[in-house]
Design a protein around this motif. Structure first.
Motif, PDB file in Angstrom:
ATOM      1  N   ALA A 123       0.812  -1.220   0.000  1.00 49.10           N
ATOM      2  CA  ALA A 123       0.000   0.000   0.000  1.00 49.10           C
ATOM      3  C   ALA A 123       0.843   1.266   0.000  1.00 49.10           C
ATOM      4  N   LEU A 136     -13.716  -2.790   0.952  1.00 53.02           N
ATOM      5  CA  LEU A 136     -13.248  -2.735   2.334  1.00 53.02           C
ATOM      6  C   LEU A 136     -14.354  -2.336   3.302  1.00 53.02           C
ATOM      7  N   GLN A 141      -7.768   2.111   6.766  1.00 50.12           N
ATOM      8  CA  GLN A 141      -8.430   0.812   6.833  1.00 50.12           C
ATOM      9  C   GLN A 141      -7.432  -0.332   6.650  1.00 50.12           C
ATOM     10  N   VAL A 142      -6.572  -0.242   5.630  1.00 53.14           N
ATOM     11  CA  VAL A 142      -5.639  -1.348   5.385  1.00 53.14           C
ATOM     12  C   VAL A 142      -4.508  -1.347   6.407  1.00 53.14           C
ATOM     13  N   SER A 143      -4.182  -0.190   6.970  1.00 56.27           N
ATOM     14  CA  SER A 143      -3.116  -0.159   7.975  1.00 56.27           C
ATOM     15  C   SER A 143      -3.557  -0.854   9.253  1.00 56.27           C
ATOM     16  N   VAL A 159      -5.999  -8.619   4.928  1.00 59.31           N
ATOM     17  CA  VAL A 159      -6.878  -8.237   3.819  1.00 59.31           C
ATOM     18  C   VAL A 159      -6.146  -8.228   2.488  1.00 59.31           C
ATOM     19  N   ALA A 160      -4.880  -8.596   2.448  1.00 59.64           N
ATOM     20  CA  ALA A 160      -4.079  -8.471   1.233  1.00 59.64           C
ATOM     21  C   ALA A 160      -4.668  -9.249   0.074  1.00 59.64           C
ATOM     22  N   LEU A 216      -6.542  -7.412  -3.324  1.00 59.57           N
ATOM     23  CA  LEU A 216      -6.456  -6.058  -2.775  1.00 59.57           C
ATOM     24  C   LEU A 216      -5.041  -5.508  -2.881  1.00 59.57           C
ATOM     25  N   ARG A 217      -4.030  -6.324  -2.633  1.00 61.61           N
ATOM     26  CA  ARG A 217      -2.649  -5.853  -2.714  1.00 61.61           C
ATOM     27  C   ARG A 217      -2.326  -5.382  -4.126  1.00 61.61           C
TER      28      ARG A 217
END
Length: 443
Positions: free
Chosen positions: A159, A220, A271-273, A279-280, A293-294
């Motif tokens: 990200a 997400l 959100q991803v942090s 969630v990758a 997602l990655r």
């Protein structure tokens, strides 16, 4: 024995050993009042001895004033023009002063010599630097800050390119006025075997980025930026973009799209942090295909950089490419997508069928893709099947491209025929991979 300042009698005139006397300063005649009238000047008659005098002007009259020599430039006396020589040598005079000085130099030899000496001295000074800030200063400071600032919440490596590119674009938009938000922007991509263009504005491009980023946001669990206007199902980015453009209020100030886009990018990073690596592998739908997602974050980082370059070109502002490590991740994503892009073109009848089918995971015909420069590397592209394994031993063709040119090709900004690629091996395989790279682009 007396000192040098003591009285010893030798100061008296005529005394033995008289010291030489230094007379005190005398006052000038002008210090005691006006000078007396000038006596008449005798005039001799050439015909004889008769001497005549100039007629007297009469008692109480002023003597005739002395007339100075005419100055070459009556509007600017010599002393004024001489005082401007230093500024003239430094090219700091106004246009009017420069013209006056240079006219004076043609008539005054002493000033001309002084001007030559000053001009030679100026040549020894350090060359003048522009007072304007380096246009790349902001980008360098931002890149340095992003590279050194420790994050309180760790950002996933996949990200980080999106985080950096959205921050750069946000900085570009920060100082833009309303007129610049309405500046025309030319969007370019590749469809089938031909390039496609579409005119938009800076505000329109930002609306497009926000609408497509909304696919990641909804995956997400975040709010869709299209709100109730969002089309049903999972439409592709083009449909979402056109929906946003139709729903946008034409009377609204165009720069109001900046804050929602920035807030959405912040929300995505938060959100991803917090979610971390869990969630990758979450699938993000893009209409007729899906990305993990990655990879979706790398895709959005790449498109953010490409469209930021389009905006910078429209407003005549320099823009730098991503950091080498981030650029390598984007190039790697494009290279990994090439086998699937080749298969899609074959299904659409735009590429020749595979020469030999192989089992999934088995080695097959391979193209060696070499990307040079920042973010470059070596990739082995399977030619006959997306599930085949590309290996150096089965290489039948080799392409070498600069990283910037490869990205321009993948963005649809140049056509496959325009790509300056070093080529070796099967011509058909090289052509198909170049066109497959261009087909990765979209609005």
């Amino acid at each position: 024995m007396t000192g040098p300042d003591e009285w010893d009698g030798r100061e008296l005139p005529g005394s033995p050993g008289e010291r030489p006397r230094i007379p005190s300063p005398r006052s000038a005649a002008e210090d005691h009042g006006p000078l007396p009238d000038t006596p008449p000047v005798p005039v001799h008659d050439p015909a004889g001895d008769t001497v005549e005098a100039l007629p007297d002007a009469g008692p109480g009259s002023e003597p005739p004033a002395l007339q100075p020599l005419p100055d070459p430039d009556p509007a600017r006396p010599h002393r004024v023009l001489k005082s401007l020589l230093g500024a003239w040598a430094l090219a700091a005079c106004s246009a009017e002063e420069t013209a006056a000085v240079e006219t004076h130099l043609t008539d005054c030899a002493s000033c001309a010599d002084e001007a030559l000496r000053l001009r030679d001295a100026v040549g020894l000074l350090h060359p003048a630097d522009s007072l304007d800030l380096d246009p790349l200063l902001r980008s360098r400071v931002l890149e340095g800050a992003l590279g050194r600032r420790p994050a309180r919440i760790p950002v996933p490596d996949w990200a980080a390119p999106y985080d950096a590119e959205t921050a750069k674009l946000d900085a570009l938009l920060h100082d833009m006025g309303e007129a610049e938000w309405r500046a025309p922007v030319r969007l370019r991509w590749f469809e089938g075997d031909r390039p496609v263009e579409r005119e938009s504005t800076v505000a329109g491009v930002m609306g497009h980025l926000m609408a497509v980023d909304g696919l990641v946001a909804t995956a997400l669990g975040l709010t869709d930026p299209l709100g109730t206007a969002a089309p049903p199902g999972t439409p592709d980015p083009l449909i979402r973009t056109e929906t946003f453009w139709r729903a946008a209020d034409e009377t609204r100030r165009p720069l109001t799209v900046h804050a929602p886009w920035r807030d959405q990018s912040y929300a995505l990073m938060r959100q991803v942090s917090f979610a971390g690596s869990r969630v990758a592998e979450l699938a993000v739908p893009y209409g007729d295909f899906r990305l993990a997602l990655r990879d979706s974050f790398l895709d959005r980082a790449f498109e953010c950089w490409v469209h930021a370059g389009d905006i910078a070109e429209a407003v005549d502002y320099p823009y730098v490419p991503p950091a080498a490590g981030h650029l390598h991740q984007m190039v790697d994503l494009a290279a990994r997508l090439l086998p699937s892009a080749l298969a899609d073109r074959r299904r659409a009848g735009l590429a020749a069928p595979p020469q030999r089918l192989v089992e999934a995971g088995a080695p097959g015909r391979t193209l060696h893709l070499e990307v040079e420069g920042n973010g470059g590397g070596h990739w082995y592209i399977a030619l006959d099947s997306p599930a085949a394994l590309g290996t150096p031993e089965r290489t039948v063709a080799h392409i070498a491209l600069d990283s910037a040119e490869f990205c321009q090709l993948a963005a649809g900004h140049i056509s496959p025929e325009e790509a300056a690629a070093g080529q070796d091996g099967e011509r058909d395989a090289i052509r198909e991979v170049l066109f497959a790279t261009a087909s990765l682009s979209r609005l």
